[in-house]
Design an enzyme around this catalytic site. Structure first.
Site, mmCIF file in Angstrom:
data_model
loop_
_atom_site.group_PDB
_atom_site.id
_atom_site.type_symbol
_atom_site.label_atom_id
_atom_site.label_comp_id
_atom_site.label_asym_id
_atom_site.label_seq_id
_atom_site.Cartn_x
_atom_site.Cartn_y
_atom_site.Cartn_z
ATOM 1 N N LYS A 179 13.237 2.449 5.004
ATOM 2 C CA LYS A 179 13.097 3.298 6.192
ATOM 3 C C LYS A 179 14.504 3.747 6.623
ATOM 4 O O LYS A 179 15.022 4.688 6.055
ATOM 5 C CB LYS A 179 12.298 2.552 7.243
ATOM 6 C CG LYS A 179 10.957 2.090 6.625
ATOM 7 C CD LYS A 179 9.943 1.675 7.583
ATOM 8 C CE LYS A 179 8.748 0.984 6.939
ATOM 9 N NZ LYS A 179 8.110 1.688 5.812
ATOM 10 N N SER A 211 4.562 -0.157 14.152
ATOM 11 C CA SER A 211 4.814 1.023 13.328
ATOM 12 C C SER A 211 3.999 2.247 13.732
ATOM 13 O O SER A 211 4.422 3.365 13.463
ATOM 14 C CB SER A 211 4.563 0.688 11.862
ATOM 15 O OG SER A 211 3.266 0.158 11.689
ATOM 16 N N HIS A 217 10.866 -1.438 11.297
ATOM 17 C CA HIS A 217 11.204 -0.254 12.103
ATOM 18 C C HIS A 217 12.275 -0.561 13.153
ATOM 19 O O HIS A 217 12.567 0.287 13.990
ATOM 20 C CB HIS A 217 9.950 0.308 12.774
ATOM 21 C CG HIS A 217 9.000 0.884 11.772
ATOM 22 N ND1 HIS A 217 9.128 2.159 11.286
ATOM 23 C CD2 HIS A 217 7.940 0.334 11.133
ATOM 24 C CE1 HIS A 217 8.167 2.393 10.391
ATOM 25 N NE2 HIS A 217 7.438 1.291 10.291
#
Ligand SMILES: Cc1ncc(COP(=O)(O)O)c(C=O)c1O
Length: 393
Positions: free
Chosen positions: A241, A182, A210
């Site tokens: 996200k 990350s 991610h």
């Protein structure tokens, strides 16, 4: 307030400020997008994880409103009692179809998914093998487990193999790694990790917070990018996200889901997602699968942004993905870079210890599919001016 507690708080806050590790909270007035309003000023936003620009998407907002109208504002209880809404089941079915796994279990966040799953699956007879740069929620989930934790060197397969050899007498070996790291944006070598796992009879868990929406076919994740989806036992994803809302989930076998519904403490003892969240997430998964332009636009924007920074002379570290660190090193200088950029109308936030190691401070930037060339060109000009003034360039 109790004087001892007050004293402890003040001493520690003073120490953080003296080491340039104190980070004041910013307040955003309005939705998250390529530009955001902070302190009455519109600024270019390079600090979100809103990869695909879905956080303020009209389709997600409409789905959230529909869900509220049909199911109300809250779930009413933890899911194992009477808070398991039809919407939760539909969200899990949509995610399982997206991930092409037999089952998915949703959690309140990616953090609680890690904190719930790792200690539920491991015990004192097992060993957790964890990349040294794994996310804080993996570290905390591992701390909640009774299993010993062996940290192997970042992406270093010799180090992982040593750790696996040392754990040969354990009941189970669980390798845990971020798919995309990350803070650096580099990618775990999942194909080689799965090879080692096969050789040493280890289970593999990938935190793809991610990677989902970003890596692999149609953004399915890092395991798909490497073609090892069937060799990864546990995939963790977030809904906060690329999906643009909030939540986490575990994708894997039916038995994995079944056991977690019986034993994972955040699932058992904390209320599930409110209807608006579940409804918006279902719509986001639909949009991600039907709109094939979002992920390619994200990557095209990432290339444009990273090429621009490199041309100016910035060091973008080891990134292989849209996560774009601008490496500085010194904490004070990194905070100065953040302040200077903010004066220029660019929000690009400093990341310092404990999020990264001391001396590895950086400004972490995140191009998204929602940005356009004008956003990047203006931001690059600002980075150039401030970088020169601070002697970083
Ligand atoms: C690798 C990784 N795992 C888990 C999380 C936690 O996700 P969430 O924000 O959904 O709690 C994050 C968030 O920063 C992350 O970067």
């Amino acid at each position: 307030m109790n004087e001892t507690l007050q004293g402890l708080l003040c001493d520690q806050l003073d120490a953080l400020r003296a080491q340039h590790l104190y980070k004041p909270l910013l307040t955003v007035d309005g939705p998250s997008g390529a530009r955001v309003r902070v302190d009455g000023r519109d600024m270019i936003n390079l600090s979100s994880n809103n990869y695909l620009g879905l956080a303020n998407d009209a389709r997600l907002k409409a789905a959230a409103v529909r869900a509220v109208e049909e199911y109300g504002a809250g779930a009413g209880a933890v899911r194992p009692i009477i808070g398991n809404l039809r919407l939760h089941d539909e969200l899990e079915a949509a995610l399982a179809a997206f991930k092409e796994t037999p089952a998915v279990l949703a959690f309140q966040s990616g953090f609680t998914a890690n904190a719930g799953v790792i200690p539920t699956l491991t015990d004192a007879q097992d060993v957790i093998l964890s990349d040294e740069l794994n996310h804080a929620s993996i570290i905390d989930g591992s701390r909640l487990s009774r299993a010993p934790v062996v940290r192997y060197k970042h992406k270093d397969m010799d180090s992982l193999e040593d750790a696996l050899r040392g754990a040969k007498d354990a009941r189970m070996r669980l390798i845990v790694t971020d798919g995309v790291f990350s803070m650096d944006g580099d990618v775990a070598p999942l194909d080689r990790i799965c090879d080692l796992a096969g050789r040493y009879d280890a289970a593999v868990m990938v935190d793809d917070a991610h990677g989902s929406g970003v890596m692999g076919r149609n953004g399915r994740g890092t395991a798909y990018h490497f073609g090892v989806k069937d060799r990864v036992d546990i995939q963790l994803g977030t809904l906060s996200k690329a999906v643009g809302v909030v939540g986490g989930y575990i994708a894997g076998s039916n038995a994995l889901k079944d056991f977690l519904t019986q034993r994972a403490r955040p699932f058992l003892f904390s209320t599930g997602a409110p209807p608006a969240v579940a409804g918006a997430c279902i719509e986001a998964i639909r949009v991600m699968q039907s709109d094939q332009t979002l992920t390619p636009r994200l990557w095209e924007n990432a290339r444009y942004w990273q090429d621009g920074l490199k041309r100016l002379g910035f060091d973008t570290g080891a990134t292989e993905t849209p996560i774009t660190p601008v490496m500085v090193g010194d904490e004070a200088k990194t905070q100065e870079l953040q302040r200077g950029l903010r004066e220029e109308g660019v929000l690009a936030l400093a990341v310092v210890f404990p999020t990264v190691a001391r001396g590895k401070a950086r400004v972490r930037t995140m191009p998204t599919a929602a940005h356009d060339r004008q956003d990047f060109d203006e931001a690059l000009a600002a980075f150039g001016r401030v970088g020169k003034r601070l002697g970083i360039l």
